[in-house]
Write an enzyme that holds these catalytic residues in place. Structure first.
Site, PDB file in Angstrom:
ATOM      1  N   ARG A 227       0.920  -1.112   0.578  1.00 18.13           N
ATOM      2  CA  ARG A 227       0.539   0.296   0.055  1.00 18.13           C
ATOM      3  C   ARG A 227       0.829   1.127  -0.155  1.00 18.13           C
ATOM      4  O   ARG A 227       2.060   1.245   0.546  1.00 18.13           O
ATOM      5  CB  ARG A 227      -1.234  -0.408   0.963  1.00 18.13           C
ATOM      6  CG  ARG A 227      -3.159  -0.791   1.387  1.00 18.13           C
ATOM      7  CD  ARG A 227      -3.246  -0.387  -0.025  1.00 18.13           C
ATOM      8  NE  ARG A 227      -4.109  -1.212   0.152  1.00 18.13           N
ATOM      9  CZ  ARG A 227      -4.580  -2.490  -0.782  1.00 18.13           C
ATOM     10  NH1 ARG A 227      -3.132  -2.889  -1.319  1.00 18.13           N
ATOM     11  NH2 ARG A 227      -5.171  -3.277  -0.924  1.00 18.13           N
ATOM     12  N   GLU A 256      -4.256   6.963  -6.078  1.00 15.25           N
ATOM     13  CA  GLU A 256      -4.180   6.558  -7.077  1.00 15.25           C
ATOM     14  C   GLU A 256      -5.908   7.038  -8.208  1.00 15.25           C
ATOM     15  O   GLU A 256      -6.463   7.273  -7.288  1.00 15.25           O
ATOM     16  CB  GLU A 256      -4.434   4.904  -6.645  1.00 15.25           C
ATOM     17  CG  GLU A 256      -2.824   4.546  -6.084  1.00 15.25           C
ATOM     18  CD  GLU A 256      -2.825   2.749  -5.790  1.00 15.25           C
ATOM     19  OE1 GLU A 256      -4.110   2.443  -6.678  1.00 15.25           O
ATOM     20  OE2 GLU A 256      -2.103   2.446  -5.335  1.00 15.25           O
ATOM     21  N   HIS A 275      -0.995  -0.002 -10.076  1.00 16.61           N
ATOM     22  CA  HIS A 275      -1.027  -1.013  -9.932  1.00 16.61           C
ATOM     23  C   HIS A 275      -1.770  -2.119  -9.900  1.00 16.61           C
ATOM     24  O   HIS A 275      -3.073  -3.124 -10.088  1.00 16.61           O
ATOM     25  CB  HIS A 275      -2.323  -0.215  -8.651  1.00 16.61           C
ATOM     26  CG  HIS A 275      -2.912  -1.123  -7.444  1.00 16.61           C
ATOM     27  ND1 HIS A 275      -3.203  -0.081  -6.516  1.00 16.61           N
ATOM     28  CD2 HIS A 275      -3.521  -2.770  -6.822  1.00 16.61           C
ATOM     29  CE1 HIS A 275      -3.575  -1.021  -5.179  1.00 16.61           C
ATOM     30  NE2 HIS A 275      -3.275  -2.219  -5.219  1.00 16.61           N
TER      31      HIS A 275
END
Length: 314
Positions: A227, A256, A275
């Protein structure tokens, strides 16, 4: 038919399982705001990484479960949900192997400079760039794994064939044939590659910053597929710009999508990916089916889910 909210991008296997169990599927753009507009009477939400606030949770009048399509749950106040009789579940067995493979892929890129060499070649530089930007061998180096749950242990297992020394740090020491438990300080000071695989908690949020980068070798690299909130981004950018560390590979960010004006885009010694740690066909199907299965248990079968974050929800 009871409504279940899912993102349009959810693998079809998860949607098919829900439909087969008699649910009405409400597809959204993945945001909670869209879900509230389309299905405030939903019994279940199958969420990705988008944040859901406590105020939004209370607006779903029939909500019984929030099923995460993944393992992180820092976008949900799980204690608040438990207090209101709402289960929060994750898919802990679905993505460990895939994320471990992606970790190795980023390790190989960092050590062999594959992306930058390919980019230079596409720009017409076949020889000069590669001669002035040589990679390094992984054999003989030390891999430090911060967080030794399912994913961290899988990384150690897969990396054990690379002739690397493998060390780890975790709140709970675990017996392991290929990795040795060390202190957090020793890991930062001795590892050549440090890879993050812990959850975001009050103790771990923003826990990696200037002090940790100062401990690392100038030749060491950081990999973060966990994360973005674990790392102080400004401190990382400074360490990369000043060459206090060799490089970084980042798949997650504290915001993000990563804003296009981020300084990270200007740095040659950082690999950026959007991601994608679990972004394979097989893994997406496993996560979707596991998350959907938890909804079936709670809403249709009226039994406890298999992978609750907080147990004993009434």
């Amino acid at each position: 038919m009871k409504k279940i909210v899912v993102a349009e991008s959810l693998a079809d296997s998860g949607k098919e399982l829900l439909r087969a169990n008699g649910f009405e599927i409400v597809e959204t753009d993945g945001t909670v705001a869209d879900a509230l507009v389309k299905a405030p009477d939903a019994y279940g939400l199958l969420l990705g990484t988008k944040k859901i606030t406590n105020e939004q949770i209370l607006q779903f009048e029939n909500l019984k479960i929030i099923a995460r399509n993944g393992v992180g749950f820092n976008n949900i106040d799980v204690d608040f949900c438990a207090q209101h009789g709402i289960w929060v579940t994750i898919t802990p067995t679905a993505n460990a192997s895939t994320v471990a493979e992606t970790t190795l892929a980023e390790m190989f890129d960092l050590s062999k400079n594959i992306y930058n060499d390919s980019t230079a070649m596409r720009n017409g530089n076949f020889s000069d760039y590669k001669h002035s930007h040589r990679g390094f061998d992984l054999a003989g180096k030390t891999l430090g794994i911060l967080g030794f749950g399912r994913i961290g242990q899988m990384v150690a297992k897969k990396a054990s064939q690379l002739d690397m020394k493998i060390i780890y740090n975790d709140r709970f020491a675990k017996e392991n044939d290929v990795a040795t438990a060390v202190s957090r300080e020793e890991l930062f000071k001795t590892a050549d590659i440090i890879t993050l695989h812990m959850a975001v908690t009050p103790e771990t949020a923003n826990s990696i910053g200037k002090a940790e980068f100062d401990m690392m070798k100038n030749s060491a690299s950081l990999i973060n597929l966990a994360r973005g909130e674990l790392v102080k981004t400004d401190d990382l950018i400074a360490a990369l710009k000043n060459h206090d560390i060799y490089g970084a590979a980042l798949d997650v960010f504290d915001q993000e999508p990563l804003p296009m004006d981020s300084e990270l885009f200007q740095l040659e010694n950082v690999l950026l990916t959007p991601h994608i740690a679990s972004n394979t066909v097989e893994c997406m199907n496993r996560m979707a089916v596991d998350a959907a299965g938890e909804i079936v248990k709670v809403v249709k079968d009226n039994v406890a889910p298999q992978w609750p974050v907080v147990k004993g929800v009434k």
